[in-house]
Design a protein around this motif. Sequence first.
Motif, PDB file in Angstrom:
ATOM      1  N   THR A  13       0.824  -1.215   0.000  1.00  0.00           N
ATOM      2  CA  THR A  13       0.000   0.000   0.000  1.00  0.00           C
ATOM      3  C   THR A  13       0.852   1.255   0.000  1.00  0.00           C
ATOM      4  N   SER A  14       0.222   2.342  -0.432  1.00  0.00           N
ATOM      5  CA  SER A  14       0.888   3.635  -0.484  1.00  0.00           C
ATOM      6  C   SER A  14      -0.143   4.710  -0.178  1.00  0.00           C
ATOM      7  N   TYR A  15       0.260   5.707   0.617  1.00  0.00           N
ATOM      8  CA  TYR A  15      -0.636   6.793   0.998  1.00  0.00           C
ATOM      9  C   TYR A  15       0.061   8.127   0.796  1.00  0.00           C
ATOM     10  N   VAL A  16      -0.728   9.134   0.491  1.00  0.00           N
ATOM     11  CA  VAL A  16      -0.171  10.475   0.480  1.00  0.00           C
ATOM     12  C   VAL A  16      -0.112  10.964   1.925  1.00  0.00           C
ATOM     13  N   ASP A  17       0.760  11.938   2.166  1.00  0.00           N
ATOM     14  CA  ASP A  17       1.030  12.356   3.540  1.00  0.00           C
ATOM     15  C   ASP A  17      -0.218  12.853   4.272  1.00  0.00           C
ATOM     16  N   SER A  18      -1.104  13.499   3.557  1.00  0.00           N
ATOM     17  CA  SER A  18      -2.261  14.126   4.207  1.00  0.00           C
ATOM     18  C   SER A  18      -3.227  13.110   4.820  1.00  0.00           C
ATOM     19  N   VAL A  19      -3.142  11.845   4.428  1.00  0.00           N
ATOM     20  CA  VAL A  19      -4.076  10.846   4.956  1.00  0.00           C
ATOM     21  C   VAL A  19      -3.390   9.722   5.719  1.00  0.00           C
ATOM     22  N   LYS A  20      -2.075   9.745   5.770  1.00  0.00           N
ATOM     23  CA  LYS A  20      -1.352   8.689   6.479  1.00  0.00           C
ATOM     24  C   LYS A  20      -1.780   8.621   7.930  1.00  0.00           C
ATOM     25  N   GLY A  21      -2.014   7.408   8.411  1.00  0.00           N
ATOM     26  CA  GLY A  21      -2.441   7.214   9.789  1.00  0.00           C
ATOM     27  C   GLY A  21      -3.932   7.387  10.000  1.00  0.00           C
ATOM     28  N   ARG A  22      -4.640   7.897   8.998  1.00  0.00           N
ATOM     29  CA  ARG A  22      -6.095   8.094   9.129  1.00  0.00           C
ATOM     30  C   ARG A  22      -6.882   7.207   8.165  1.00  0.00           C
ATOM     31  N   PHE A  23      -6.350   6.992   6.968  1.00  0.00           N
ATOM     32  CA  PHE A  23      -7.041   6.191   5.947  1.00  0.00           C
ATOM     33  C   PHE A  23      -6.332   4.856   5.786  1.00  0.00           C
ATOM     34  N   THR A  24      -7.118   3.824   5.502  1.00  0.00           N
ATOM     35  CA  THR A  24      -6.565   2.500   5.247  1.00  0.00           C
ATOM     36  C   THR A  24      -7.208   1.927   3.993  1.00  0.00           C
ATOM     37  N   ILE A  25      -6.370   1.585   3.018  1.00  0.00           N
ATOM     38  CA  ILE A  25      -6.857   0.987   1.785  1.00  0.00           C
ATOM     39  C   ILE A  25      -6.684  -0.521   1.874  1.00  0.00           C
ATOM     40  N   SER A  26      -7.653  -1.246   1.352  1.00  0.00           N
ATOM     41  CA  SER A  26      -7.586  -2.702   1.362  1.00  0.00           C
ATOM     42  C   SER A  26      -8.419  -3.239   0.204  1.00  0.00           C
ATOM     43  N   LYS A  27      -8.272  -4.515  -0.051  1.00  0.00           N
ATOM     44  CA  LYS A  27      -9.087  -5.117  -1.109  1.00  0.00           C
ATOM     45  C   LYS A  27      -9.378  -6.568  -0.773  1.00  0.00           C
ATOM     46  N   ASN A  28     -10.473  -7.038  -1.328  1.00  0.00           N
ATOM     47  CA  ASN A  28     -10.881  -8.419  -1.165  1.00  0.00           C
ATOM     48  C   ASN A  28     -10.978  -9.030  -2.553  1.00  0.00           C
ATOM     49  N   ASN A  29      -9.989  -9.824  -2.921  1.00  0.00           N
ATOM     50  CA  ASN A  29      -9.996 -10.413  -4.262  1.00  0.00           C
ATOM     51  C   ASN A  29     -11.123 -11.423  -4.441  1.00  0.00           C
ATOM     52  N   ALA A  30     -11.611 -11.981  -3.351  1.00  0.00           N
ATOM     53  CA  ALA A  30     -12.681 -12.981  -3.463  1.00  0.00           C
ATOM     54  C   ALA A  30     -13.978 -12.368  -3.981  1.00  0.00           C
ATOM     55  N   ASN A  31     -14.254 -11.124  -3.569  1.00  0.00           N
ATOM     56  CA  ASN A  31     -15.483 -10.479  -4.047  1.00  0.00           C
ATOM     57  C   ASN A  31     -15.197  -9.258  -4.907  1.00  0.00           C
ATOM     58  N   ASN A  32     -13.952  -9.141  -5.365  1.00  0.00           N
ATOM     59  CA  ASN A  32     -13.582  -8.071  -6.301  1.00  0.00           C
ATOM     60  C   ASN A  32     -13.960  -6.681  -5.794  1.00  0.00           C
ATOM     61  N   THR A  33     -13.639  -6.413  -4.548  1.00  0.00           N
ATOM     62  CA  THR A  33     -14.007  -5.121  -3.970  1.00  0.00           C
ATOM     63  C   THR A  33     -12.797  -4.435  -3.352  1.00  0.00           C
ATOM     64  N   LEU A  34     -12.686  -3.152  -3.632  1.00  0.00           N
ATOM     65  CA  LEU A  34     -11.667  -2.291  -3.039  1.00  0.00           C
ATOM     66  C   LEU A  34     -12.322  -1.459  -1.954  1.00  0.00           C
ATOM     67  N   TYR A  35     -11.608  -1.241  -0.870  1.00  0.00           N
ATOM     68  CA  TYR A  35     -12.146  -0.464   0.245  1.00  0.00           C
ATOM     69  C   TYR A  35     -11.195   0.662   0.622  1.00  0.00           C
ATOM     70  N   MET A  36     -11.765   1.650   1.279  1.00  0.00           N
ATOM     71  CA  MET A  36     -10.937   2.638   1.963  1.00  0.00           C
ATOM     72  C   MET A  36     -11.664   3.056   3.241  1.00  0.00           C
ATOM     73  N   GLN A  37     -11.075   2.678   4.353  1.00  0.00           N
ATOM     74  CA  GLN A  37     -11.580   3.076   5.650  1.00  0.00           C
ATOM     75  C   GLN A  37     -10.992   4.441   5.990  1.00  0.00           C
ATOM     76  N   MET A  38     -11.851   5.403   6.262  1.00  0.00           N
ATOM     77  CA  MET A  38     -11.414   6.758   6.554  1.00  0.00           C
ATOM     78  C   MET A  38     -11.807   7.094   7.989  1.00  0.00           C
ATOM     79  N   ARG A  39     -10.821   7.452   8.781  1.00  0.00           N
ATOM     80  CA  ARG A  39     -11.041   7.776  10.193  1.00  0.00           C
ATOM     81  C   ARG A  39     -10.553   9.195  10.475  1.00  0.00           C
ATOM     82  N   THR A  40     -10.981   9.717  11.593  1.00  0.00           N
ATOM     83  CA  THR A  40     -10.583  11.067  12.012  1.00  0.00           C
ATOM     84  C   THR A  40     -10.711  12.043  10.849  1.00  0.00           C
TER      85      THR A  40
END
Length: 126
Positions: A57-84
Amino acid sequence: QVQLVESGGGSVQAGGSLRLSCAASGYGYSTYCMGWFRQVPGKEREGVAAIDSDGSTSYVDSVKGRFTISKNNANNTLYMQMRTLKPEDTAVYYCAATNDPVYFCTGTVVPEFEKRGQGILVTVSS
């Protein structure tokens, strides 16, 4: 061909959380570099985060520590959890993908990816 459809946007108060989803259809999703970028009307597109086919994974500085990108290849879905979330996170968020080897899979280049969804609005109020 990969087609992308975002969901999960909405309105939230500062400090809150949202999770964006991006459903991918078509062949080869698991081999793509996937990511998110955002755009405020009248401003340049801004890359946010990317995830490579190997899960790195890679993040830009403005979202590091707050956003988390992930994916589930089983259901072909990309996610982004955004906090704070902050008011400056308010934007239309787009899911994007590429299998062009010219790109390094980093958050900053996601706006250049040739495949993208229709976008979804995230509004953060103070």
